[in-house]
Write an enzyme that holds these catalytic residues in place. Sequence first.
Site, mmCIF file in Angstrom:
data_model
loop_
_atom_site.group_PDB
_atom_site.id
_atom_site.type_symbol
_atom_site.label_atom_id
_atom_site.label_comp_id
_atom_site.label_asym_id
_atom_site.label_seq_id
_atom_site.Cartn_x
_atom_site.Cartn_y
_atom_site.Cartn_z
ATOM 1 N N HIS B 78 0.847 -1.202 0.000
ATOM 2 C CA HIS B 78 0.000 0.000 0.000
ATOM 3 C C HIS B 78 0.880 1.248 0.000
ATOM 4 N N ASP B 107 8.261 22.209 -25.454
ATOM 5 C CA ASP B 107 8.065 20.870 -24.894
ATOM 6 C C ASP B 107 9.066 20.726 -23.764
ATOM 7 N N TRP B 143 7.350 -0.520 4.288
ATOM 8 C CA TRP B 143 7.886 0.151 3.102
ATOM 9 C C TRP B 143 9.308 0.633 3.369
ATOM 10 N N SER B 170 13.549 5.937 -13.196
ATOM 11 C CA SER B 170 12.499 6.765 -13.776
ATOM 12 C C SER B 170 12.471 8.145 -13.133
ATOM 13 N N SER B 171 12.497 8.188 -11.801
ATOM 14 C CA SER B 171 12.428 9.490 -11.137
ATOM 15 C C SER B 171 13.633 10.343 -11.457
ATOM 16 N N HIS B 254 13.702 10.994 4.311
ATOM 17 C CA HIS B 254 13.143 12.256 4.744
ATOM 18 C C HIS B 254 13.012 13.266 3.609
ATOM 19 N N GLU B 256 12.538 12.579 0.744
ATOM 20 C CA GLU B 256 11.426 12.024 -0.025
ATOM 21 C C GLU B 256 10.077 12.594 0.424
ATOM 22 N N TYR B 258 9.458 15.420 1.555
ATOM 23 C CA TYR B 258 9.296 16.775 1.011
ATOM 24 C C TYR B 258 9.137 16.745 -0.491
ATOM 25 N N SER B 269 -0.049 27.453 -4.110
ATOM 26 C CA SER B 269 0.344 28.838 -4.374
ATOM 27 C C SER B 269 -0.169 29.347 -5.713
ATOM 28 N N HIS B 303 15.348 11.733 12.738
ATOM 29 C CA HIS B 303 14.170 11.843 13.603
ATOM 30 C C HIS B 303 13.228 10.648 13.428
ATOM 31 N N HIS B 304 13.486 9.835 12.411
ATOM 32 C CA HIS B 304 12.719 8.601 12.289
ATOM 33 C C HIS B 304 13.328 7.491 13.131
ATOM 34 N N THR B 329 8.089 26.374 6.881
ATOM 35 C CA THR B 329 6.759 25.875 6.520
ATOM 36 C C THR B 329 5.697 26.837 7.035
ATOM 37 N N LYS B 332 5.155 29.682 4.786
ATOM 38 C CA LYS B 332 4.257 29.378 3.668
ATOM 39 C C LYS B 332 2.798 29.494 4.079
ATOM 40 N N ARG B 451 1.626 0.585 15.332
ATOM 41 C CA ARG B 451 1.276 0.462 13.921
ATOM 42 C C ARG B 451 1.691 -0.916 13.418
HETATM 43 C C1 HEA Z 1 0.702 9.011 -0.369
HETATM 44 C C2 HEA Z 1 0.655 8.067 0.438
HETATM 45 C C3 HEA Z 1 -0.519 7.422 1.085
HETATM 46 C C4 HEA Z 1 -1.876 7.511 0.807
HETATM 47 C C5 HEA Z 1 -2.563 8.325 -0.260
HETATM 48 C C6 HEA Z 1 -2.532 6.657 1.758
HETATM 49 C C7 HEA Z 1 -3.920 6.473 1.795
HETATM 50 C C8 HEA Z 1 -4.576 5.691 2.739
HETATM 51 N N1 HEA Z 1 -3.988 4.964 3.746
HETATM 52 FE FE1 HEA Z 1 -1.986 4.724 4.045
HETATM 53 N N2 HEA Z 1 0.007 4.534 4.362
HETATM 54 C C9 HEA Z 1 1.008 5.202 3.735
HETATM 55 C C10 HEA Z 1 0.847 6.146 2.728
HETATM 56 C C11 HEA Z 1 -0.377 6.503 2.175
HETATM 57 N N3 HEA Z 1 -1.607 6.059 2.566
HETATM 58 C C12 HEA Z 1 2.298 4.837 4.259
HETATM 59 C C13 HEA Z 1 3.652 5.390 3.830
HETATM 60 C C14 HEA Z 1 2.045 3.884 5.257
HETATM 61 C C15 HEA Z 1 3.064 3.167 6.144
HETATM 62 C C16 HEA Z 1 3.349 1.813 5.627
HETATM 63 C C17 HEA Z 1 4.236 1.033 6.517
HETATM 64 O O1 HEA Z 1 3.978 0.990 7.738
HETATM 65 O O2 HEA Z 1 5.202 0.444 6.005
HETATM 66 C C18 HEA Z 1 0.597 3.722 5.301
HETATM 67 C C19 HEA Z 1 -0.070 2.884 6.194
HETATM 68 C C20 HEA Z 1 -1.446 2.879 6.389
HETATM 69 C C21 HEA Z 1 -2.096 2.265 7.494
HETATM 70 C C22 HEA Z 1 -1.403 1.590 8.665
HETATM 71 C C23 HEA Z 1 -1.205 0.176 8.381
HETATM 72 C C24 HEA Z 1 -0.427 -0.493 9.443
HETATM 73 O O3 HEA Z 1 0.319 0.148 10.168
HETATM 74 O O4 HEA Z 1 -0.564 -1.724 9.522
HETATM 75 C C25 HEA Z 1 -3.452 2.454 7.326
HETATM 76 C C26 HEA Z 1 -4.479 1.989 8.251
HETATM 77 O O5 HEA Z 1 -5.513 2.508 8.346
HETATM 78 C C27 HEA Z 1 -3.614 3.195 6.106
HETATM 79 C C28 HEA Z 1 -4.837 3.568 5.565
HETATM 80 C C29 HEA Z 1 -4.989 4.376 4.449
HETATM 81 C C30 HEA Z 1 -6.276 4.717 3.874
HETATM 82 C C31 HEA Z 1 -7.607 4.229 4.363
HETATM 83 C C32 HEA Z 1 -5.996 5.530 2.806
HETATM 84 C C33 HEA Z 1 -7.023 6.166 1.897
HETATM 85 O O6 HEA Z 1 -6.765 7.537 1.755
HETATM 86 C C34 HEA Z 1 -7.063 5.509 0.565
HETATM 87 C C35 HEA Z 1 -8.270 5.970 -0.218
HETATM 88 C C36 HEA Z 1 -8.292 5.470 -1.624
HETATM 89 C C37 HEA Z 1 -9.021 4.443 -2.073
HETATM 90 C C38 HEA Z 1 -9.848 3.603 -1.168
HETATM 91 C C39 HEA Z 1 -8.959 4.025 -3.494
HETATM 92 C C40 HEA Z 1 -10.028 4.550 -4.362
HETATM 93 C C41 HEA Z 1 -11.342 3.869 -4.346
HETATM 94 C C42 HEA Z 1 -11.616 2.603 -4.684
HETATM 95 C C43 HEA Z 1 -10.580 1.554 -4.958
HETATM 96 C C44 HEA Z 1 -13.013 2.188 -4.784
HETATM 97 C C45 HEA Z 1 -13.355 1.046 -3.928
HETATM 98 C C46 HEA Z 1 -13.560 1.493 -2.548
HETATM 99 C C47 HEA Z 1 -14.491 0.956 -1.729
HETATM 100 C C48 HEA Z 1 -15.356 -0.164 -2.150
HETATM 101 C C49 HEA Z 1 -14.671 1.483 -0.339
HETATM 102 N N4 HEA Z 1 -2.378 3.430 5.555
HETATM 103 C C1 HEA Z 2 4.325 14.835 2.819
HETATM 104 C C2 HEA Z 2 4.925 14.205 3.709
HETATM 105 C C3 HEA Z 2 5.392 14.706 5.052
HETATM 106 C C4 HEA Z 2 5.572 15.987 5.523
HETATM 107 C C5 HEA Z 2 5.373 17.289 4.799
HETATM 108 C C6 HEA Z 2 6.039 15.846 6.867
HETATM 109 C C7 HEA Z 2 6.349 16.922 7.668
HETATM 110 C C8 HEA Z 2 6.943 16.827 8.922
HETATM 111 N N1 HEA Z 2 7.200 15.651 9.599
HETATM 112 FE FE1 HEA Z 2 6.700 13.783 8.990
HETATM 113 N N2 HEA Z 2 6.491 11.914 8.266
HETATM 114 C C9 HEA Z 2 6.030 11.561 7.022
HETATM 115 C C10 HEA Z 2 5.650 12.424 6.024
HETATM 116 C C11 HEA Z 2 5.732 13.813 6.125
HETATM 117 N N3 HEA Z 2 6.115 14.527 7.215
HETATM 118 C C12 HEA Z 2 5.955 10.131 6.889
HETATM 119 C C13 HEA Z 2 5.501 9.364 5.652
HETATM 120 C C14 HEA Z 2 6.396 9.610 8.094
HETATM 121 C C15 HEA Z 2 6.460 8.139 8.541
HETATM 122 C C16 HEA Z 2 7.388 7.279 7.811
HETATM 123 C C17 HEA Z 2 7.316 5.885 8.327
HETATM 124 O O1 HEA Z 2 7.826 5.634 9.433
HETATM 125 O O2 HEA Z 2 6.709 5.024 7.654
HETATM 126 C C18 HEA Z 2 6.738 10.753 8.933
HETATM 127 C C19 HEA Z 2 7.258 10.630 10.214
HETATM 128 C C20 HEA Z 2 7.749 11.703 10.940
HETATM 129 C C21 HEA Z 2 8.545 11.549 12.115
HETATM 130 C C22 HEA Z 2 8.997 10.241 12.738
HETATM 131 C C23 HEA Z 2 7.984 9.729 13.670
HETATM 132 C C24 HEA Z 2 8.293 8.400 14.196
HETATM 133 O O3 HEA Z 2 8.379 7.435 13.426
HETATM 134 O O4 HEA Z 2 8.475 8.315 15.405
HETATM 135 C C25 HEA Z 2 8.831 12.829 12.555
HETATM 136 C C26 HEA Z 2 9.647 13.134 13.750
HETATM 137 O O5 HEA Z 2 10.190 14.148 13.901
HETATM 138 C C27 HEA Z 2 8.226 13.743 11.622
HETATM 139 C C28 HEA Z 2 8.295 15.130 11.707
HETATM 140 C C29 HEA Z 2 7.811 16.009 10.750
HETATM 141 C C30 HEA Z 2 7.946 17.452 10.844
HETATM 142 C C31 HEA Z 2 8.545 18.233 11.980
HETATM 143 C C32 HEA Z 2 7.398 17.963 9.693
HETATM 144 C C33 HEA Z 2 7.344 19.408 9.308
HETATM 145 O O6 HEA Z 2 7.750 19.593 7.988
HETATM 146 C C34 HEA Z 2 5.987 20.015 9.497
HETATM 147 C C35 HEA Z 2 6.035 21.519 9.458
HETATM 148 C C36 HEA Z 2 4.693 22.162 9.451
HETATM 149 C C37 HEA Z 2 4.089 22.793 10.490
HETATM 150 C C38 HEA Z 2 4.714 22.824 11.853
HETATM 151 C C39 HEA Z 2 2.730 23.398 10.350
HETATM 152 C C40 HEA Z 2 2.685 24.792 9.811
HETATM 153 C C41 HEA Z 2 3.496 25.759 10.564
HETATM 154 C C42 HEA Z 2 3.005 26.849 11.242
HETATM 155 C C43 HEA Z 2 1.575 27.192 11.231
HETATM 156 C C44 HEA Z 2 4.009 27.707 11.890
HETATM 157 C C45 HEA Z 2 4.012 27.815 13.350
HETATM 158 C C46 HEA Z 2 4.150 26.518 14.021
HETATM 159 C C47 HEA Z 2 4.902 26.275 15.112
HETATM 160 C C48 HEA Z 2 5.941 27.168 15.640
HETATM 161 C C49 HEA Z 2 4.636 25.015 15.861
HETATM 162 N N4 HEA Z 2 7.567 13.030 10.649
HETATM 163 CU CU LIG Z 3 11.085 12.719 8.245
#
Ligand code: HEA
Ligand code: HEA
Ligand SMILES: [Cu+2]
Lengths: 288, 526, 385
Positions: B78, B107, B143, B170-171, B254, B256, B258, B269, B303-304, B329, B332, B451
Site C-alpha cells: 500500500h 516541450d 515500506w 524513472s524518477s 526524509h 522524499e 518533502y 500557491s 528523527h525517524h 513551513t 508558507k 502500527r
Molecule cells: C501518499 C501516500 C498514502 C496515501 C494516499 C494513503 C492512503 C490511505 N492509507 Fe496509508 N500509508 C502510507 C501512505 C499513504 N496512505 C504509508 C507510507 C504507510 C506506512 C506503511 C508502513 O507501515 O510500512 C501507510 C499505512 C497505512 C495504514 C497503517 C497500516 C499499518 O500500520 O498496519 C493504514 C491503516 O488505516 C492506512 C490507511 C490508508 C487509507 C484508508 C488511505 C485512503 O486515503 C485511501 C483511499 C483510496 C481508495 C480507497 C482508493 C479509491 C477507491 C476505490 C478503490 C473504490 C473502492 C472502494 C471501496 C469499495 C470502499 N495506511
Molecule cells: C508529505 C509528507 C510529510 C511531511 C510534509 C512531513 C512533515 C513533517 N514531519 Fe513527517 N512523516 C512523514 C511524512 C511527512 N512529514 C511520513 C511518511 C512519516 C512516517 C514514515 C514511516 O515511518 O513510515 C513521517 C514521520 C515523521 C517523524 C517520525 C515519527 C516516528 O516514526 O516516530 C517525525 C519526527 O520528527 C516527523 C516530523 C515532521 C515534521 C517536523 C514535519 C514538518 O515539515 C511540518 C512543518 C509544518 C508545520 C509545523 C505546520 C505549519 C506551521 C506553522 C503554522 C508555523 C508555526 C508553528 C509552530 C511554531 C509550531 N515526521
Molecule cells: Cu522525516
Amino acid sequence: MAHTADHYYVPHGSHWPIIASIALTTGVVGAALWFNGHASGEMVLFIGLALVAFMMFGWFGTVINESLKGMYNEQVDRSFRQGMMWFIFSEVMFFAAFFGALFYARELAVPWLLGEGAKFATHDYLWPNFSEAWPTNGPGGVGGQFETVGAWGIPALNTLLLLTSGVTITLAHWALKAGDRTKTVLWLIATVALGAIFLGFQAYEYIHAYHELNLTLESGIYGSTFFMLTGFHGFHVTIGTAMLLVITIRAAKGHFTADNHFAFEGVAWYWHFVDVVWLGLFIFVYVL
Amino acid sequence: MTTATATHDDHHDHGPAKGLMRWITTTNHKDIGTLYLLFALIMFFIGGAMAMVIRAELFQPGMQIVDPQFFNSMTTVHALLMIFGAVMPAFTGLANWLIPMQIGAPDMALPRMNNFSFWILPFAFTLLLSTFFMSGGGPAGGWTLYPPLSLQMGDGFPFLIFAIHLAGISSIMGSINVIVTILNMRAPGMTLMKMPLFCWTWLITAYLLIATMPVLAGAVTMLLTDKFAGTSFFNAAGGGDPVMFQHIFWFFGHPEVYILILPAFGIISAIVPTFARKPLFGYSSMVYATASIAFLSFIVWAHHMFTVGMPVTGELFFMYATMMIAVPTGVKVFNWVSTMWKGSMTFETPMLFAVGFIMMFTIGGFSGLMLAIAPADFQYHDTYFVVAHFHYVLVTGAIYSIMAATYYWLPKWTGNMYDERLGKIHFWISTISVNLLFFPQHFLGLAGMPRRIPDYSVQFADWNMVSSIGGFIFGASQLLFAYNVYKTVKGGKKATDKVWEGADGLEWTLSSPPPYHSFTEAPVVK
Amino acid sequence: MKSRIARGVLALTTGLLAGSALAEWDLLNMRKGVTSTSHEVHDLHMMILWVCVVIGIVVFGAMIYAMLKHRKSKGAVAAQFHESTTMEIIWTIIPIVILVSMAIPATKTLLAMEDVSDADMTIKVTGLQWKWKYDYVDGEGAGISFLSSLAPEHNEARLLGAGMDEAKLREKFGQTYLRDVDNPVVVPTGKKIRFLLTAADVIHSWWVPDLGWKKDAIPGFVNESWTRIDKPGVYRGKCAELCGKDHGFMPIVVVAKSPADYAAWVQAQTGAAAAEAASADKIWAADDLLAKGEQVYKTNCAACHQLTGTGVPPAFPALAGNPISNGDDPMGQITTVLNGRPGTAMAAYGPMLSDVELAAAITYVRSSWGNSGSAVQPAEIKAAR
Ligand code: HEA
Ligand code: HEA
Ligand SMILES: [Cu+2]
Ligand code: CUA
C-alpha cells in the site's frame, strides 16, 4: 520537413524508449531469477543485456544522425550538457551511499562493537572476545582471516594511470578545439589504453585478493565495502572506456567540429568523474 | 504578472500518431503528462484497495479476513504504491503538462528520455506486484525495508529490489528533464523570479530527487548483496550494523517526504491567488522558504530513528534541526492566509481543496512537530499517532493538492468544464470522511496502539471502527472523482481559454484545450 | 453489531467534545504512566499539544475570518498588496521563539532519560520472533532467566478462523486480549532498573507506555535504558517495531512488586530453577516428556511450524513427516534446534530453553503427527551442547 536549427528540435514519437524499458526489465528479471537460483536466469539476463546493447546502438545512432544533419541548435546542445551534468551528479550520490556506509562502519559501528562510546554493553554482553579494529571482518570473523591490499603497489600505479588519462583526454580536447583530428584521435586512443590497462591491473588485483589474501566480498564489512566501492568504480571505468572507444571512432569519422562536440565533452566529464571517485577510493579505501 | 505576446500554434505539424502506438512512442509532454496522471490514478486505486483490506481487517479486534503475513504485505505494498506509484507520478504528470506551458517552452527539454521515464514505471510496478504470486509472497517488512526483517522475504525479494531500482531510474530521469527544461527552456523575459511557484517548487523537488534516489538505490543494492553475495553491511557479526541501513534509507526517506509535498505547495500557491483574485503574498519569501525546507530536509533524517539508541548528542541535533523546519513551513502557511486576507474570494472546487489542504496539512505539520520532540517521540514512535501524522500530510496534503490541481487545470487540458456540483459533493464527502478516518488514529496512537499490527486489544475497538467506516466512505467517494474526470474528458460545457476569472500565467493564454505543441514560437514575457 | 455502531457513534461524539468527562481520557490521550520519566514526557506532550492548539486557533481563526468576510459574494473587492517584509520577519521570529521555548524542557527530559548510571539492578531483554527473553544480569535476582510469550489461550483465539469477534473477545478476556503473557517480567518498585536491549533475529522494540519510553532491540548491538516504577501493579506493553508475521502478537507484561514481594518472587524462582536443573539429570518417563513437550512446542515452535507440525512451506518447513524428525538418530534435529539455522528465522534455542524443555519439545515433535523418531532425554541435550 520544417525542422531547422532555429527551432528547438522536438523529436517525433520514438520506439527506442519502450524498447529500452523492455530491455531493462528483461535484464532485471533475468538477474532476479538468477539470484533465486533459477536455471533460466542467466539466459534471460543475457537476452536483456543484448537488448540493452541493441537499444543503445539504435537510440544513440538516431541521435548521432540527427546531430549530423544539423537538427540540433545551441539550445538543444545546452539541454544535453545540462542533462549529462545532472546525470553525473546522480552517480556521485550513488557512490556517496557506499562511502557513507564505509565511514559509518569504520567510525561508528566497529568502535561500538569494540565497546567504545556509549555502547560498551554491546561488547561486554555480545562480543567479549572481539578486539580487532579496522580493517576487520567483524566479531563473527565472517569470511575468515584475510590480508588487505597495500596502497602503494598496484593501487598507486592505477592512480597514476587514471590521473594521466585525465591529462590525455584534456589534450585530446585541446586538439579537437584546434581542429586537429589526428592528434585528437591519438590522444583518445591513449586514454582508452590507459583505461584498459587500469582495468587489467584491477582484475589482477582482484584475483590476487581472492586467491592469495583471502580477501573476498564475504570478508565481513571490510570486504563488503572494499569490493562494492572498487567494484562499482571498476564497472564505471568499463562503461567509461567503452564510451571513450565510441567517441574515438566518431572522432576518427570526423563527427566532431571544433565548436560542436557535445558527445565528446559528455564522455570527458564522465571520465573525470570516474577519476575523482578513484581519488576518493584511493585515499579512503587504500591509504587510510 | 506575466503576459504573452504571440503565438498560438499555427505550425502545421503532423499531429500525433494514431492508436496505441501514439501513447507508447509519444514524445509529447502533454501525452506523457496524461499517461503519468492516468497511471497514478490506477496506482492510487490499487493502493487504496489495499488500504481497504487493512481497514477491513482492523474494523474490529480478532482476526477475520487475512492472515498476518498478508496483512503486513498489504501495509508494505500500500505504502510503496501510494508513494512511488501514485503521488510521485501524479506530480511528474502535472510537471509534464504544466511546466512547458508555464514557462513558454515548446516541450520538455529531452522528450525521448521523457517517454522512457514514464514507460519504465508500468514495468517496475508489474514486477513489484508480481511478487505476490511468488513463493514467500509479497514484501511484508514495511515500506522502510529494514533489515534483517526485509531479508527474510522469499523469492520475490530480488524483484522487489529491482522494481525499486527501476522506479528510481524513472524518477531521476524525470527530474533531470524538469531541471533542464526550467533552466534552459524559459521564454525570453521569463526570469527565474518571475516563474510560477509550481515551477520553482518542482525545480527544488527535482534537486532533492536527484540527490536522494541514487542513495536509495545504493541502500537497496546493499540489501541485495547482503542477501545474495555474502556481504555484511547490515550484519553485526561481520562488523556491519542493521541501523546503518536506517541511516542510509532515511537520508533518502526524509527528503522524499518533502518531494511529496513541495510540488503541492506550488499548486496551492497557484490556486489560492486565483480564487482570492489577489496576487500571491510574499512570492520571494515563498521561494526562499522552499529552498530552506529542501536544505533542512537533508539534516533531519534521524528523527525517524530516535529509538534506535543513537548517542544523545545525535538525538539532540536531529531534534533541533527537525523543529527548525516548522519555521519556513510556517512562512508558507502565513503567506497563503495573507493572500486570502482582503481578497475577493469564491470557492469553486479547486479552492475548496486548497483551503482543505492548508488546514489539514497544518494539522499534520503540528503532529510532525510533536514527533520531532525526541523524548515525546519515545512514546509516539511506531504508533498510530505517526500513522495519523503522515496521512494528514500525505492524504489531505499531497493527495488533496493533486485533486485541487486536477479540478483547476482539467478545463484547460480538456477544453471542458468539470461538473462543479459533483466536485463540491466530492470535496465535502471526502473531507468529512477523511477526518473520521485519520483523526481518531491520533487517539489510538496515544492510547498505545502500535502500527503495523493486524489485530489489537479491545480497548482500541471503538476508534478503529470509526476509522474504518471513515475509510470506506473516503474510498468510495474517490469514485465520484474518477467519474467526474471521466465525464469531463468525454465532454461537457466548453471552457474558456482563461477558465478562471482570477487566473494568471502563460498557460491561460493558450487555447483550451491547448494545441498539441504549446509554444513552438517562444512568447515574449514582459 | 448495532450496539457496536451505537458505541462508535458515542465514542465519536464524545471525541468531538474532546476531553469531556464522558470519555475515558485514556482512550484519547497519552497515559500519564507510573514513573517520573513518563510524567515528564506526558507534561512535555501536553505542553506542545496546547502550543499547537493555540497556534492553530490563531492561524485558522484568521483564515476562517477572511473566508467569511472577504468573499466575492459579500461584495469584497480584492486589495492588491502582496508584500511586507515586516510581517515576514515577525512570523519568522515568533515561531523561532516558540520553538526554542519548547526545546529547553525537551532537552532536559531527554538528558535525564538517557542517564543510565547508578542502577540498582540490570535486566537483559532479548527480542526473538516472536517472544521476549529476560535475563536478570545483576542485582537482586541475578541469574533468573526465562522466555515470555503471548499466553496460549490468546494465541489460539487470535488465529484466522478462530471465529472471534469483539463481543466474544471481551467476554473471554475482558480488557486483556493480546495483552497477557505466560511469564511476566517481575521487577521491584522504587529501584532504578537498567535494561539492556538486544535481539537474536530481527529488530524488535520494547515498549511499555506506562514507563514512558520504548527502545529498539537490535541484533548484534545492545541498547540501554532505565526505569524506576513508583507503585506496584501490572503494566502492559507491546513490541513496537515490525518484526515479521507475528509482530502484533508479542506483548510485554511488567509486574512491579514491592521490594518484599519481589524478594519472595526471587526466592521462588531460584528454587524452581534448581529443581529444573536437578531434573535434567534424571531419566524422564516418555509420557511426562510428551506432556511437557506439547506445552513447550505450543509456546515456542508452533508460531512457525504450526500446531499440527505442517509448517508453512516454503517459508517454514513442515516437521511432520520430515526425515529429520524420524529415524533413530536424533542428532540432526538436536543440533538444528540447539544452534538454529543462521540466516533463517530458525533461531538457536540452546541459550533459550533448558535441557528438559528442549528434550521434551524434540521428543514431542518426533512422536507426533505420524512421526516415529526416537525419544530424547535431557542428558542427551546436555551432552550435545
Ligand atoms: C501518499 C501516500 C498514502 C496515501 C494516499 C494513503 C492512503 C490511505 N492509507 Fe496509508 N500509508 C502510507 C501512505 C499513504 N496512505 C504509508 C507510507 C504507510 C506506512 C506503511 C508502513 O507501515 O510500512 C501507510 C499505512 C497505512 C495504514 C497503517 C497500516 C499499518 O500500520 O498496519 C493504514 C491503516 O488505516 C492506512 C490507511 C490508508 C487509507 C484508508 C488511505 C485512503 O486515503 C485511501 C483511499 C483510496 C481508495 C480507497 C482508493 C479509491 C477507491 C476505490 C478503490 C473504490 C473502492 C472502494 C471501496 C469499495 C470502499 N495506511
Ligand atoms: C508529505 C509528507 C510529510 C511531511 C510534509 C512531513 C512533515 C513533517 N514531519 Fe513527517 N512523516 C512523514 C511524512 C511527512 N512529514 C511520513 C511518511 C512519516 C512516517 C514514515 C514511516 O515511518 O513510515 C513521517 C514521520 C515523521 C517523524 C517520525 C515519527 C516516528 O516514526 O516516530 C517525525 C519526527 O520528527 C516527523 C516530523 C515532521 C515534521 C517536523 C514535519 C514538518 O515539515 C511540518 C512543518 C509544518 C508545520 C509545523 C505546520 C505549519 C506551521 C506553522 C503554522 C508555523 C508555526 C508553528 C509552530 C511554531 C509550531 N515526521
Ligand atoms: Cu522525516
Ligand atoms: Cu517483535 Cu515486533
